[in-house]
Design an enzyme around this catalytic site. Structure first.
Site, PDB file in Angstrom:
ATOM      1  N   MET A  19     -64.712  17.409  65.908  1.00  0.00           N
ATOM      2  CA  MET A  19     -63.888  18.370  66.645  1.00  0.00           C
ATOM      3  C   MET A  19     -64.781  19.288  67.464  1.00  0.00           C
ATOM      4  O   MET A  19     -65.696  19.918  66.925  1.00  0.00           O
ATOM      5  CB  MET A  19     -63.026  19.187  65.675  1.00  0.00           C
ATOM      6  CG  MET A  19     -61.961  18.364  64.969  1.00  0.00           C
ATOM      7  SD  MET A  19     -60.999  19.334  63.786  1.00  0.00           S
ATOM      8  CE  MET A  19     -62.166  19.436  62.403  1.00  0.00           C
ATOM      9  N   CYS A 102     -60.500  11.406  73.168  1.00  0.00           N
ATOM     10  CA  CYS A 102     -60.312  12.813  73.548  1.00  0.00           C
ATOM     11  C   CYS A 102     -59.365  12.917  74.739  1.00  0.00           C
ATOM     12  O   CYS A 102     -59.615  12.343  75.797  1.00  0.00           O
ATOM     13  CB  CYS A 102     -61.647  13.458  73.901  1.00  0.00           C
ATOM     14  SG  CYS A 102     -61.464  15.183  74.436  1.00  0.00           S
TER      15      CYS A 102
END
Length: 332
Positions: A19, A102
């Site tokens: 992340m 992403c």
């Protein structure tokens, strides 16, 4: 036992998701302490690595206590991806992971991350370039497809395995969904049952409780799960899930002292890794998550996010612990 190259993981491992601005070494250390079986760096731009960009290079930091750990890269150029994989190999992670998932616009616009979902041939070429340039196991994290009309994970999984990918993690949303709506794990279940596929398949998306982890494990039968947002400010989720899967019983929730200790350690390790000033400033966004649902915490949080002196911050932590010494956190 689940194997990725020479990496041996327990059956049904729990992985910490990569992340951006979260999965740095201090946070990974906490998650490792609380039961994460494998984790990944924040995603790193292949172009940034080649340019020797300081932020990208810093993300290459890994430590022996967090192994097994993978470094995740992204990009849309074969040569740059191959070269960045060689740079990554030099710091000796346990594997290289490629980000094809992403959904953020600035990444997608560069033809990277989920942007590659529109061009499976390019995805395969980029993956092959990385596989051919490193001796490390190569894994991929991706999504179901660009949108509901172009879910292509079945073809993607087969073709990526064919060029040498050794494990696949699928976030069970499309790029169009971003992080909204429900994830649909039936697509991942289908590829897991594909007799052509022999690599481990991990599911990602919406695992936020021991009950849901058990439900998804029994319903979809994948090789393991990747947990992302649910671990932010709550690294205990890994051991809570493991305990519930093993016994059917809930662990007691982390006490106020547990939460304070985790936040304090996170701050100390952030200052050690990033430097005092940056460590203090970047830690501020985490306090809300560590103390979510704690009655009357807003005033204490305000003190934590406005204090710049590390000694004073430690005093504030001590004062908060004393203030809440009789506070009982209920099982959700």
């Amino acid at each position: 036992m689940i194997k990725i190259g020479k990496i041996e993981l327990p059956n049904h491992p729990l992985l910490l998701a990569p992340m951006e601005d979260v999965s740095d070494p201090p946070f990974r250390r906490l998650c490792k302490m609380h039961g994460a079986d494998m984790m990944y760096s924040e995603f790193i731009s292949s172009e940034g690595l080649i340019r020797d960009a300081m932020k990208s290079k810093m993300k290459l930091d890994i430590f022996d206590y967090e192994r097994p750990v993978g470094i995740q890269i992204f990009g849309g150029d074969e040569e740059a991806m191959a070269l960045s994989a060689k740079i990554v190999e030099a710091v000796q992670p346990d594997l290289v992971d490629i980000n094809f998932g992403c959904p953020v616009k600035k990444v997608v616009c560069k033809g990277a991350g989920a942007g590659v979902l529109k061009d499976i041939d390019l995805m395969v070429r980029l993956t092959k370039a990385v596989v051919n340039s490193t001796h490390l196991p190569v894994t991929v994290k991706t999504r179901l497809g660009w949108d509901d009309e172009s879910i292509n994970i079945d073809e993607v999984a087969e073709r990526l395995q064919d060029v040498g990918v050794q494990a696949l993690t699928v976030h069970a949303r499309t790029r169009a969904q971003m992080y909204k709506g429900h994830s649909d794990w039936t697509h991942i279940e289908r590829i897991h049952k594909n007799p052509r596929l022999s690599i481990p398949i991990f599911g990602n998306g919406d695992i936020d409780s021991p009950q849901k982890a058990k439900e998804y494990k029994e319903r979809f039968g994948l090789d393991g799960m990747m947990i992302g947002r649910a671990a932010i400010g709550y690294p205990w989720i890994f051991n809570e899930i493991k305990h519930y899967l093993a016994t059917g019983e809930f662990l007691a929730p982390p006490t106020m002292a547990d939460r304070l200790e985790a936040a304090k350690n996170h701050l100390i390790w952030s200052m050690e890794w990033k430097g005092e000033r940056l460590g203090i400033v970047e830690m501020r966004r985490h306090y809300t998550n560590y103390f979510k649902g704690i009655h009357g915490f807003k005033a204490h949080r305000q003190r934590l996010v406005t204090e710049d002196d590390p000694l004073n911050l430690m005093r504030i932590f001590d004062e908060i612990e004393d203030f809440y010494k009789d506070y009982v956190i209920e099982q959700l």
